[in-house]
Scaffold this motif. Structure first.
Motif, PDB file in Angstrom:
ATOM      1  N   CYS A 169       0.843  -1.196   0.000  1.00 47.44           N
ATOM      2  CA  CYS A 169       0.000   0.000   0.000  1.00 47.44           C
ATOM      3  C   CYS A 169       0.881   1.250   0.000  1.00 47.44           C
ATOM      4  CB  CYS A 169      -0.933  -0.006   1.213  1.00 47.44           C
ATOM      5  SG  CYS A 169      -2.091   1.373   1.244  1.00 47.44           S
ATOM      6  N   THR A 196       1.115   3.751  -3.316  1.00 44.16           N
ATOM      7  CA  THR A 196       0.752   5.137  -3.036  1.00 44.16           C
ATOM      8  C   THR A 196       1.921   6.065  -3.334  1.00 44.16           C
ATOM      9  OG1 THR A 196      -0.783   4.370  -1.324  1.00 44.16           O
ATOM     10  CG2 THR A 196      -0.200   6.707  -1.307  1.00 44.16           C
ATOM     11  N   SER A 197       3.144   5.629  -3.016  1.00 44.80           N
ATOM     12  CA  SER A 197       4.335   6.428  -3.340  1.00 44.80           C
ATOM     13  C   SER A 197       4.443   6.639  -4.841  1.00 44.80           C
ATOM     14  CB  SER A 197       5.597   5.735  -2.817  1.00 44.80           C
ATOM     15  OG  SER A 197       5.579   5.674  -1.412  1.00 44.80           O
ATOM     16  N   VAL A 231      -7.497   6.712  -9.257  1.00 49.27           N
ATOM     17  CA  VAL A 231      -6.936   5.779  -8.272  1.00 49.27           C
ATOM     18  C   VAL A 231      -7.653   4.439  -8.368  1.00 49.27           C
ATOM     19  CG1 VAL A 231      -6.643   5.340  -5.801  1.00 49.27           C
ATOM     20  CG2 VAL A 231      -6.156   7.611  -6.723  1.00 49.27           C
ATOM     21  N   MET A 286      -3.429   6.750   2.899  1.00 48.76           N
ATOM     22  CA  MET A 286      -1.977   6.568   2.866  1.00 48.76           C
ATOM     23  C   MET A 286      -1.301   7.787   2.240  1.00 48.76           C
ATOM     24  SD  MET A 286       0.577   4.717   3.771  1.00 48.76           S
ATOM     25  CE  MET A 286      -0.107   3.120   4.173  1.00 48.76           C
ATOM     26  N   GLU A 287      -1.927   8.395   1.236  1.00 51.09           N
ATOM     27  CA  GLU A 287      -1.378   9.630   0.655  1.00 51.09           C
ATOM     28  C   GLU A 287      -1.215  10.691   1.734  1.00 51.09           C
ATOM     29  OE1 GLU A 287      -3.629  11.255  -2.602  1.00 51.09           O
ATOM     30  OE2 GLU A 287      -2.783   9.846  -4.046  1.00 51.09           O
ATOM     31  N   ILE A 312      -5.896   4.131  -0.080  1.00 50.33           N
ATOM     32  CA  ILE A 312      -4.828   4.814  -0.812  1.00 50.33           C
ATOM     33  C   ILE A 312      -4.838   6.305  -0.481  1.00 50.33           C
ATOM     34  CG2 ILE A 312      -3.946   5.440  -3.102  1.00 50.33           C
ATOM     35  CD1 ILE A 312      -3.476   2.480  -2.308  1.00 50.33           C
ATOM     36  N   THR A 335      -9.871   2.586  -2.554  1.00 46.25           N
ATOM     37  CA  THR A 335      -9.500   3.963  -2.885  1.00 46.25           C
ATOM     38  C   THR A 335      -9.312   4.765  -1.604  1.00 46.25           C
ATOM     39  OG1 THR A 335     -10.736   3.799  -4.948  1.00 46.25           O
ATOM     40  CG2 THR A 335     -10.232   6.013  -4.174  1.00 46.25           C
TER      41      THR A 335
END
Length: 159
Positions: free
Chosen positions: A91, A95-96, A113, A132-133, A129, A126
Motif C-alpha cells: 500500500c 501510493t508512493s 486511483v 496513505m497519501e 490509498i 481507494t
C-alpha cells in the motif's frame, strides 16, 4: 558530440552541486538492523520484491522512469521515517508511485486511483490509498521534490 566548453562546465557543475545539496538535505534511506529494515518486520528480500513489483506497475501504468525513481525515493524516505508492518508495504509502495505520478506525469496520463488499483490487482480500497497519501505527505512534510538518480543522469547527459 563535441566536448563542453568552460561555460557549459560551470553550468553543469552548478546544477550538480545544487542537486547534491538538496539530496544531502532531504535524502533518507531505510536502515537495515538485525536483518530487517529498522523499525519494521520487512526483510531486504521483501523490500526488493516490492521494488520489482513497483517497477512492473510503473510499466503497466505507462509512467516514465523519472516517476518510478521518485516513487522509490518517496517510499525509501517513508520507510526511513516510520515504523512499518509488512502488511502495509505494498500500500505504501503503490501510493508512493501514485504521488510521484501526480508530480511527474501529465494529468491525462494518470488514471483514477480506482482504475490504477484495478490495473495493479491490489486489494486496497481507494479510501485506503487516499488515507496513505495523507500519511506520506504528513510524514514527509509535504516535500516530495527529491533528487533522484534520474536527475543526475539528466544533468550529466545534457549537452
Amino acid at each position: 558530440m563535441k566536448p563542453p566548453g568552460e561555460k557549459q562546465n560551470q553550468r553543469l557543475g552548478t546544477l550538480l552541486l545544487n542537486t547534491l545539496a538538496r539530496e544531502m538535505r532531504l535524502w533518507r534511506a531505510p536502515v537495515l538492523k538485525s536483518g530487517c529494515i529498522q523499525g519494521s518486520d520487512i526483510s531486504p528480500t521483501q523490500y526488493h520484491e516490492v521494488i520489482v513489483w513497483l517497477r512492473e506497475m510503473n510499466g503497466v501504468f505507462q509512467f516514465s522512469s523519472e516517476t518510478f525513481a521518485l516513487g522509490v525515493c518517496v517510499l525509501n524516505s517513508l520507510l526511513a521515517t516510520v515504523k512499518t508492518q509488512l502488511k502495509y508495504l505494498k500500500c505504501m509502495a503503490i501510493t508512493s508511485l501514485i504521488l510521484a505520478a501526480k508530480i511527474n506525469e501529465e494529468d491525462e496520463v494518470i488514471a483514477s486511483v480506482k482504475d490504477l488499483l484495478e490495473q495493479s490487482r491490489c486489494k486496497f480500497s481507494t479510501a485506503e490509498i487516499l488515507r496513505m497519501e495523507r500519511v506520506i505527505l504528513n510524514k514527509l512534510h509535504w516535500d516530495l521534490y527529491m533528487a533522484t538518480p534520474m536527475d543526475f543522469i539528466h544533468i550529466v547527459s545534457s549537452d
